[in-house]
Design a protein around this motif. Structure first.
Motif, PDB file in Angstrom:
ATOM      1  N   SER A   1       0.908  -1.121   0.061  1.00 56.92           N
ATOM      2  CA  SER A   1      -0.111  -0.002   0.078  1.00 56.92           C
ATOM      3  C   SER A   1       0.908   1.188   0.078  1.00 56.92           C
ATOM      4  O   SER A   1       0.439   2.276  -0.612  1.00 56.92           O
ATOM      5  CB  SER A   1      -0.932   0.017   1.278  1.00 56.92           C
ATOM      6  OG  SER A   1      -0.127   0.094   2.270  1.00 56.92           O
ATOM      7  N   LEU A   2       2.001   1.329   0.662  1.00 54.87           N
ATOM      8  CA  LEU A   2       2.826   2.386   0.689  1.00 54.87           C
ATOM      9  C   LEU A   2       3.939   2.571  -0.273  1.00 54.87           C
ATOM     10  O   LEU A   2       4.309   3.754  -0.692  1.00 54.87           O
ATOM     11  CB  LEU A   2       3.458   2.599   2.214  1.00 54.87           C
ATOM     12  CG  LEU A   2       2.660   2.530   3.219  1.00 54.87           C
ATOM     13  CD1 LEU A   2       3.022   2.736   4.680  1.00 54.87           C
ATOM     14  CD2 LEU A   2       1.491   3.889   3.119  1.00 54.87           C
ATOM     15  N   ARG A   3       4.395   1.306  -0.502  1.00 55.17           N
ATOM     16  CA  ARG A   3       5.668   1.525  -1.584  1.00 55.17           C
ATOM     17  C   ARG A   3       5.109   0.835  -2.759  1.00 55.17           C
ATOM     18  O   ARG A   3       6.034   0.796  -3.773  1.00 55.17           O
ATOM     19  CB  ARG A   3       6.573   0.535  -1.154  1.00 55.17           C
ATOM     20  CG  ARG A   3       7.095   1.001   0.296  1.00 55.17           C
ATOM     21  CD  ARG A   3       8.506   0.347   0.755  1.00 55.17           C
ATOM     22  NE  ARG A   3       8.752   0.486   2.042  1.00 55.17           N
ATOM     23  CZ  ARG A   3      10.203   0.107   2.778  1.00 55.17           C
ATOM     24  NH1 ARG A   3      10.820  -0.572   1.828  1.00 55.17           N
ATOM     25  NH2 ARG A   3      10.030   0.626   4.058  1.00 55.17           N
ATOM     26  N   GLY A   4       3.843   0.684  -3.226  1.00 52.79           N
ATOM     27  CA  GLY A   4       3.292  -0.002  -4.301  1.00 52.79           C
ATOM     28  C   GLY A   4       4.149  -1.422  -4.913  1.00 52.79           C
ATOM     29  O   GLY A   4       3.951  -1.574  -6.206  1.00 52.79           O
ATOM     30  N   MET A   5       4.634  -2.077  -3.883  1.00 54.97           N
ATOM     31  CA  MET A   5       4.659  -3.544  -4.504  1.00 54.97           C
ATOM     32  C   MET A   5       3.796  -4.291  -4.796  1.00 54.97           C
ATOM     33  O   MET A   5       2.576  -4.243  -4.140  1.00 54.97           O
ATOM     34  CB  MET A   5       5.886  -4.066  -3.384  1.00 54.97           C
ATOM     35  CG  MET A   5       7.170  -3.519  -3.117  1.00 54.97           C
ATOM     36  SD  MET A   5       8.195  -4.421  -2.251  1.00 54.97           S
ATOM     37  CE  MET A   5       9.662  -3.439  -2.076  1.00 54.97           C
ATOM     38  N   SER A   6       4.131  -5.480  -5.641  1.00 51.75           N
ATOM     39  CA  SER A   6       3.064  -6.462  -5.950  1.00 51.75           C
ATOM     40  C   SER A   6       3.101  -7.527  -4.451  1.00 51.75           C
ATOM     41  O   SER A   6       4.155  -7.192  -3.828  1.00 51.75           O
ATOM     42  CB  SER A   6       3.179  -7.272  -6.884  1.00 51.75           C
ATOM     43  OG  SER A   6       4.416  -7.910  -6.698  1.00 51.75           O
ATOM     44  N   ASP A   7       2.217  -8.242  -4.085  1.00 51.39           N
ATOM     45  CA  ASP A   7       2.045  -9.048  -3.026  1.00 51.39           C
ATOM     46  C   ASP A   7       3.392  -9.841  -3.494  1.00 51.39           C
ATOM     47  O   ASP A   7       4.067 -10.386  -2.173  1.00 51.39           O
ATOM     48  CB  ASP A   7       0.764  -9.851  -2.902  1.00 51.39           C
ATOM     49  CG  ASP A   7       0.761 -10.747  -1.610  1.00 51.39           C
ATOM     50  OD1 ASP A   7       0.392 -10.075  -0.643  1.00 51.39           O
ATOM     51  OD2 ASP A   7       1.014 -11.915  -1.876  1.00 51.39           O
ATOM     52  N   GLN A   8       3.423 -10.586  -4.519  1.00 51.80           N
ATOM     53  CA  GLN A   8       4.646 -11.422  -4.577  1.00 51.80           C
ATOM     54  C   GLN A   8       6.090 -10.811  -4.294  1.00 51.80           C
ATOM     55  O   GLN A   8       6.919 -11.629  -3.675  1.00 51.80           O
ATOM     56  CB  GLN A   8       4.547 -11.912  -6.057  1.00 51.80           C
ATOM     57  CG  GLN A   8       5.391 -12.924  -6.598  1.00 51.80           C
ATOM     58  CD  GLN A   8       5.188 -13.442  -7.756  1.00 51.80           C
ATOM     59  OE1 GLN A   8       4.421 -12.933  -8.544  1.00 51.80           O
ATOM     60  NE2 GLN A   8       6.281 -14.467  -8.337  1.00 51.80           N
ATOM     61  N   ASP A   9       6.186  -9.556  -4.962  1.00 51.08           N
ATOM     62  CA  ASP A   9       7.408  -8.979  -4.689  1.00 51.08           C
ATOM     63  C   ASP A   9       7.677  -8.715  -3.161  1.00 51.08           C
ATOM     64  O   ASP A   9       8.722  -8.704  -2.727  1.00 51.08           O
ATOM     65  CB  ASP A   9       7.465  -7.736  -5.485  1.00 51.08           C
ATOM     66  CG  ASP A   9       7.569  -7.766  -6.963  1.00 51.08           C
ATOM     67  OD1 ASP A   9       7.967  -9.149  -7.117  1.00 51.08           O
ATOM     68  OD2 ASP A   9       7.645  -6.976  -7.789  1.00 51.08           O
ATOM     69  N   ALA A  10       6.537  -8.416  -2.657  1.00 48.72           N
ATOM     70  CA  ALA A  10       6.964  -7.943  -1.064  1.00 48.72           C
ATOM     71  C   ALA A  10       7.141  -9.315  -0.228  1.00 48.72           C
ATOM     72  O   ALA A  10       8.192  -9.317   0.830  1.00 48.72           O
ATOM     73  CB  ALA A  10       5.532  -7.535  -0.624  1.00 48.72           C
ATOM     74  N   ARG A  11       6.500 -10.386  -0.627  1.00 50.14           N
ATOM     75  CA  ARG A  11       6.958 -11.676   0.033  1.00 50.14           C
ATOM     76  C   ARG A  11       8.449 -12.282  -0.338  1.00 50.14           C
ATOM     77  O   ARG A  11       9.125 -12.659   0.592  1.00 50.14           O
ATOM     78  CB  ARG A  11       5.633 -12.662  -0.475  1.00 50.14           C
ATOM     79  CG  ARG A  11       4.430 -12.460   0.324  1.00 50.14           C
ATOM     80  CD  ARG A  11       3.521 -13.487  -0.149  1.00 50.14           C
ATOM     81  NE  ARG A  11       2.153 -13.300   0.298  1.00 50.14           N
ATOM     82  CZ  ARG A  11       1.736 -13.421   1.410  1.00 50.14           C
ATOM     83  NH1 ARG A  11       2.553 -13.977   2.470  1.00 50.14           N
ATOM     84  NH2 ARG A  11       0.432 -12.872   2.063  1.00 50.14           N
ATOM     85  N   ALA A  12       8.667 -12.022  -1.548  1.00 52.09           N
ATOM     86  CA  ALA A  12       9.922 -12.227  -1.755  1.00 52.09           C
ATOM     87  C   ALA A  12      11.081 -11.487  -1.267  1.00 52.09           C
ATOM     88  O   ALA A  12      12.154 -12.038  -0.951  1.00 52.09           O
ATOM     89  CB  ALA A  12      10.299 -12.123  -3.267  1.00 52.09           C
ATOM     90  N   ARG A  13      10.909 -10.092  -1.067  1.00 49.92           N
ATOM     91  CA  ARG A  13      11.782  -9.107  -0.161  1.00 49.92           C
ATOM     92  C   ARG A  13      11.717  -9.656   1.226  1.00 49.92           C
ATOM     93  O   ARG A  13      12.907  -9.751   1.724  1.00 49.92           O
ATOM     94  CB  ARG A  13      11.152  -7.773  -0.241  1.00 49.92           C
ATOM     95  CG  ARG A  13      11.462  -7.031  -1.777  1.00 49.92           C
ATOM     96  CD  ARG A  13      12.890  -6.859  -2.053  1.00 49.92           C
ATOM     97  NE  ARG A  13      13.578  -6.126  -1.252  1.00 49.92           N
ATOM     98  CZ  ARG A  13      13.429  -4.826  -1.391  1.00 49.92           C
ATOM     99  NH1 ARG A  13      12.705  -4.190  -2.352  1.00 49.92           N
ATOM    100  NH2 ARG A  13      14.117  -3.953  -0.435  1.00 49.92           N
ATOM    101  N   ILE A  14      10.738 -10.259   1.973  1.00 51.77           N
ATOM    102  CA  ILE A  14      10.768 -10.714   3.267  1.00 51.77           C
ATOM    103  C   ILE A  14      11.543 -11.623   3.373  1.00 51.77           C
ATOM    104  O   ILE A  14      12.385 -12.113   4.290  1.00 51.77           O
ATOM    105  CB  ILE A  14       9.198 -10.714   3.654  1.00 51.77           C
ATOM    106  CG1 ILE A  14       8.677  -9.402   3.894  1.00 51.77           C
ATOM    107  CG2 ILE A  14       9.375 -11.284   4.995  1.00 51.77           C
ATOM    108  CD1 ILE A  14       7.151  -9.229   4.328  1.00 51.77           C
ATOM    109  N   GLY A  15      11.179 -12.740   2.359  1.00 51.63           N
ATOM    110  CA  GLY A  15      11.718 -14.011   2.441  1.00 51.63           C
ATOM    111  C   GLY A  15      13.474 -14.010   2.261  1.00 51.63           C
ATOM    112  O   GLY A  15      14.212 -14.965   2.493  1.00 51.63           O
ATOM    113  N   ALA A  16      13.888 -13.137   1.385  1.00 48.57           N
ATOM    114  CA  ALA A  16      15.311 -12.920   1.417  1.00 48.57           C
ATOM    115  C   ALA A  16      16.021 -12.650   2.543  1.00 48.57           C
ATOM    116  O   ALA A  16      17.249 -12.546   2.373  1.00 48.57           O
ATOM    117  CB  ALA A  16      15.503 -11.984   0.127  1.00 48.57           C
TER     118      ALA A  16
END
Length: 405
Positions: free
Chosen positions: A143-158
């Motif tokens: 919502s604040l950085r405009g990431m897709s759900d998939q990209d957000a989860r990938a960033r967290i998972g890294a």
């Protein structure tokens, strides 16, 4: 100088905490800022990155094309490691320079996103982790950085997991509510723990203790806390042969005072004296007047029971540090008594009954001196014979100096 390591997962709120600590008076060293400086135009870092990843990671004006570099390492841990091997040494060297330039009495906060991932948690007096549930962080990223759900989860998972960060944390600031709530928690941390801790460091004194012998239920976190602190103490000097968790908090399920006891092993008391200043700088100043254990058995040479005693300057986590010579009677007793209680539930039950009796007797005290003295007769008349028999029956031997209990 009090050194704080600050970290947290993406979108947890670490930047807000860092800025607030700087407002309160901390010297802030931001690893992200230093990482950008390390690849600034014309820098040796940028030249090394371009040489390794090719001219395609540079924009026409010669600056770093960050999206292109991200694409070059995405999904390839080996390439990410190569990049880190270029950037991290430059960032750490610049951080060392900035820390060294800070005023002697400063509270220095090093904001390091990958603090846990890079194994730096033992280099600070305290590690502060800003934490938020994954679903909250994903919502912020989308919502604040405009990431897709998939990209957000990938960033967290890294990144390191929440559990891994919490295992390294002395303080966890939970940011799952409003910014105002988080800032209030930061203010309390600053006023109630960081400022007093720093003041104790500067004066070379342990944190004040004014409570009597209050026993609390055993905490499953005590061993993890002890190991985290022991990890820092082991780095103080090569003359530290081992650091063991001893005492009641090292015995699973045994109620105790909420004070961790650690035993630091040295080859000779001269070594303990030689590193006293380093221990004080690490947050464990010496405590005057405590240089000897109470002998548990008849010993013609009371010098065998001499030790050095330090305690934590941190008001948020009481710790006693007993510096003893490897193989000395006091050193052997601390380890064997702990192992006896761990392996014999009946022994732990006997000790708990005595602890409760003495705690009740001295419930109104403002120190634990009377409580400790109250237990001495039990140790001599009850524990010593039983412990000696257990050692003979089991063939107990202390582990090697490198072992950690």
């Amino acid at each position: 100088m009090l050194r704080i390591g600050l970290t947290g997962g993406i979108a947890a709120g670490k930047s807000l905490v860092a800025s607030r600590l700087a407002e309160l008076g901390a010297v802030l060293v931001d690893a992200d800022v230093l990482a950008r400086e390390a690849v600034a135009p014309g820098s040796a870092g940028l030249a090394a990155v371009a040489a390794e990843f090719g001219a395609g990671v540079l924009l026409p004006d010669g600056t770093l094309d960050r999206p292109a570099l991200a694409a070059a390492i995405f999904g390839d841990p080996s390439r990410r490691m190569v990049l880190n091997s270029i950037i991290h040494p430059l960032v750490r060297e610049r951080a060392r320079e900035l820390v060294a330039a800070a005023p002697p009495g400063a509270v220095v906060v090093q904001d390091i996103p990958l603090l846990v991932e890079t194994g730096q948690q033992h280099q600070f007096h305290l590690v502060v982790v800003v934490d938020a549930p994954d679903d909250v962080r994903i919502e912020r990223l989308t919502s604040l950085r405009g990431m897709s759900d998939q990209d957000a989860r990938a960033r967290i998972g890294a990144q390191a997991t929440r559990a891994e960060r919490k295992a390294a944390a002395d303080v966890v600031l939970v940011n799952d509510s409003t910014p105002q709530d988080l800032l209030a928690d930061v203010d309390r941390l600053w006023n109630e723990r960081l400022v007093p801790f720093n003041d104790n460091l500067l004066r070379g004194v342990r944190a004040a203790r004014s409570s009597g012998p209050r026993l609390v239920p055993a905490s499953a976190d005590w061993p993890e806390q002890a190991e985290r602190i022991a990890g820092r103490v082991r780095l103080v000097d090569p003359r530290v042969l081992a650091v063991d968790h001893i005492g009641s908090t090292a015995v699973p399920g045994l109620p105790a005072k909420d004070v961790l006891d650690l035993q630091l092993t040295v080859a000779a008391l001269d070594d303990g004296d030689a590193i006293a200043g380093k221990l004080a700088a690490a947050g464990f100043p010496p405590v005057d007047g405590i240089t000897r254990d109470e002998p548990r058995q008849a010993d013609p040479d009371p010098g065998h029971w001499v030790k050095r005693f330090h305690a934590n300057a941190d008001p948020g986590r009481p710790v006693n540090l007993h510096v003893r010579v490897e193989g000395s009677p006091g050193w052997r007793y601390a380890l064997s008594f702990r192992d006896w209680l761990r392996s014999e539930p009946g022994a732990a039950g006997l000790y708990l009954a005595e602890k409760e009796r003495c705690a009740a007797k001295h419930a109104g005290d403002t120190t634990t001196d009377g409580y400790a003295e109250c237990k001495e007769n039990w140790h001599t008349t009850v524990a010593d014979p039983l412990l000696s028999r257990w050692i003979a029956d089991t063939g107990w031997r202390p582990g090697p100096p490198s072992a950690v209990g």
